[in-house]
Design a protein around this motif. Structure first.
Motif, PDB file in Angstrom:
ATOM      1  N   GLU A  73      12.584  18.198  71.836  1.00  0.00           N
ATOM      2  CA  GLU A  73      13.563  18.735  71.334  1.00  0.00           C
ATOM      3  C   GLU A  73      13.883  17.532  69.363  1.00  0.00           C
ATOM      4  OE1 GLU A  73      17.115  20.237  68.939  1.00  0.00           O
ATOM      5  OE2 GLU A  73      16.424  20.929  70.463  1.00  0.00           O
ATOM      6  N   PRO A  74      13.822  16.790  69.746  1.00  0.00           N
ATOM      7  CA  PRO A  74      14.098  15.702  68.424  1.00  0.00           C
ATOM      8  C   PRO A  74      12.925  16.027  66.846  1.00  0.00           C
ATOM      9  CG  PRO A  74      14.260  14.129  69.791  1.00  0.00           C
ATOM     10  CD  PRO A  74      13.922  15.069  70.033  1.00  0.00           C
ATOM     11  N   PHE A  75      11.721  16.325  68.465  1.00  0.00           N
ATOM     12  CA  PHE A  75      10.895  16.532  66.643  1.00  0.00           C
ATOM     13  C   PHE A  75      10.566  17.766  66.418  1.00  0.00           C
ATOM     14  CE2 PHE A  75       9.824  13.321  69.966  1.00  0.00           C
ATOM     15  CZ  PHE A  75       9.760  11.657  68.824  1.00  0.00           C
ATOM     16  N   CYS A  76      10.725  18.736  67.468  1.00  0.00           N
ATOM     17  CA  CYS A  76      10.960  19.989  67.098  1.00  0.00           C
ATOM     18  C   CYS A  76      11.418  20.328  65.918  1.00  0.00           C
ATOM     19  CB  CYS A  76      10.160  21.308  67.685  1.00  0.00           C
ATOM     20  SG  CYS A  76      12.504  21.050  68.806  1.00  0.00           S
ATOM     21  N   SER A  77      12.329  19.721  65.184  1.00  0.00           N
ATOM     22  CA  SER A  77      13.671  20.670  64.722  1.00  0.00           C
ATOM     23  C   SER A  77      12.827  19.685  63.075  1.00  0.00           C
ATOM     24  CB  SER A  77      15.258  20.159  64.710  1.00  0.00           C
ATOM     25  OG  SER A  77      14.915  18.847  64.408  1.00  0.00           O
ATOM     26  N   VAL A  78      12.170  18.973  62.925  1.00  0.00           N
ATOM     27  CA  VAL A  78      11.618  18.228  61.776  1.00  0.00           C
ATOM     28  C   VAL A  78      11.279  18.952  61.361  1.00  0.00           C
ATOM     29  CG1 VAL A  78      10.558  16.217  60.789  1.00  0.00           C
ATOM     30  CG2 VAL A  78      12.214  16.080  62.680  1.00  0.00           C
ATOM     31  N   PRO A  79      10.939  19.506  59.957  1.00  0.00           N
ATOM     32  CA  PRO A  79       9.957  20.831  58.995  1.00  0.00           C
ATOM     33  C   PRO A  79       9.063  19.407  57.853  1.00  0.00           C
ATOM     34  CG  PRO A  79      12.173  19.971  58.130  1.00  0.00           C
ATOM     35  CD  PRO A  79      12.315  19.969  59.214  1.00  0.00           C
ATOM     36  N   ALA A  80       8.370  19.145  58.993  1.00  0.00           N
ATOM     37  CA  ALA A  80       7.437  17.938  58.699  1.00  0.00           C
ATOM     38  C   ALA A  80       6.772  17.952  57.357  1.00  0.00           C
ATOM     39  CB  ALA A  80       6.153  17.500  59.934  1.00  0.00           C
ATOM     40  N   TRP A  81       6.379  19.767  57.117  1.00  0.00           N
ATOM     41  CA  TRP A  81       5.616  19.952  55.900  1.00  0.00           C
ATOM     42  C   TRP A  81       6.593  19.754  54.399  1.00  0.00           C
ATOM     43  CZ3 TRP A  81       0.729  19.005  53.388  1.00  0.00           C
ATOM     44  CH2 TRP A  81       1.369  19.643  51.872  1.00  0.00           C
ATOM     45  N   ASP A  82       7.860  20.402  54.809  1.00  0.00           N
ATOM     46  CA  ASP A  82       8.628  20.037  53.859  1.00  0.00           C
ATOM     47  C   ASP A  82       9.245  18.832  53.463  1.00  0.00           C
ATOM     48  OD1 ASP A  82       8.233  23.156  54.014  1.00  0.00           O
ATOM     49  OD2 ASP A  82       9.795  23.105  55.220  1.00  0.00           O
ATOM     50  N   VAL A  83       9.019  18.285  54.007  1.00  0.00           N
ATOM     51  CA  VAL A  83       9.504  16.396  53.990  1.00  0.00           C
ATOM     52  C   VAL A  83       8.614  15.850  53.543  1.00  0.00           C
ATOM     53  CG1 VAL A  83      10.419  14.437  55.541  1.00  0.00           C
ATOM     54  CG2 VAL A  83      11.385  16.198  56.179  1.00  0.00           C
ATOM     55  N   MET A  84       7.680  15.555  53.998  1.00  0.00           N
ATOM     56  CA  MET A  84       6.423  15.051  53.202  1.00  0.00           C
ATOM     57  C   MET A  84       6.029  15.423  51.839  1.00  0.00           C
ATOM     58  SD  MET A  84       5.559  12.622  55.151  1.00  0.00           S
ATOM     59  CE  MET A  84       4.243  11.846  54.042  1.00  0.00           C
ATOM     60  N   TYR A  85       6.699  16.905  51.691  1.00  0.00           N
ATOM     61  CA  TYR A  85       6.106  17.565  50.264  1.00  0.00           C
ATOM     62  C   TYR A  85       7.524  17.184  49.490  1.00  0.00           C
ATOM     63  CZ  TYR A  85       6.102  20.808  46.480  1.00  0.00           C
ATOM     64  OH  TYR A  85       5.689  21.697  45.218  1.00  0.00           O
ATOM     65  N   ASP A  86       8.720  16.889  50.155  1.00  0.00           N
ATOM     66  CA  ASP A  86      10.057  16.611  49.254  1.00  0.00           C
ATOM     67  C   ASP A  86       9.416  15.241  48.994  1.00  0.00           C
ATOM     68  OD1 ASP A  86      10.560  19.045  49.205  1.00  0.00           O
ATOM     69  OD2 ASP A  86      12.254  18.800  50.401  1.00  0.00           O
ATOM     70  N   ALA A  87       9.177  14.591  49.867  1.00  0.00           N
ATOM     71  CA  ALA A  87       8.538  12.954  49.960  1.00  0.00           C
ATOM     72  C   ALA A  87       7.460  12.539  48.413  1.00  0.00           C
ATOM     73  CB  ALA A  87       8.534  12.165  50.586  1.00  0.00           C
ATOM     74  N   LEU A  88       6.949  13.800  48.180  1.00  0.00           N
ATOM     75  CA  LEU A  88       5.327  12.999  47.533  1.00  0.00           C
ATOM     76  C   LEU A  88       5.574  13.582  46.183  1.00  0.00           C
ATOM     77  CD1 LEU A  88       2.278  12.570  46.571  1.00  0.00           C
ATOM     78  CD2 LEU A  88       2.215  15.183  47.513  1.00  0.00           C
ATOM     79  N   ILE A  89       6.988  14.473  46.430  1.00  0.00           N
ATOM     80  CA  ILE A  89       7.311  14.599  44.743  1.00  0.00           C
ATOM     81  C   ILE A  89       8.106  14.489  44.319  1.00  0.00           C
ATOM     82  CG2 ILE A  89       8.936  17.051  43.209  1.00  0.00           C
ATOM     83  CD1 ILE A  89       5.988  17.857  44.102  1.00  0.00           C
TER      84      ILE A  89
END
Length: 103
Positions: free
Chosen positions: A64-80
């Protein structure tokens, strides 16, 4: 703090930690001598294992806590955001150096 924000922050921390561990391990294994090469291999292995485990947890598991994280979106936003911060800092440092060196 919103749970998504906390897990997103933790995702960035874990992925950056593992990436830096792998890069440091490669440099240590390549440029080191003796025990430093073994330490470099261990650093790379630890970084790789942590990255794979976290990527599995946020990408493919149904925990549950992990599957709600949109990892690609989070990393993309962090990179930008990182690129924007670096550009802003380099512009400010450039202006500062021009003003200091001209005076």
């Amino acid at each position: 703090m919103d749970p998504w924000t906390l897990w997103g922050f933790l995702t960035i921390v874990i992925f950056v930690f593992s990436l830096v561990m792998m890069v440091a391990g490669i440099f240590s294994a390549y440029f080191g001598a003796g025990k430093n090469r073994a330490y470099g291999g261990a650093l790379f292995a630890i970084g790789f294992v942590v990255c794979v485990i976290w990527a599995y947890l946020v990408g493919y598991s149904s925990i549950e806590p992990f599957c709600s994280v949109p990892a690609w979106d989070v990393m993309y936003d962090a990179l930008i955001n990182l690129i924007a911060v670096l550009i802003g800092a380099l512009i400010a440092i450039g202006i500062f150096l021009v003003l200091v060196l001209k005076s």
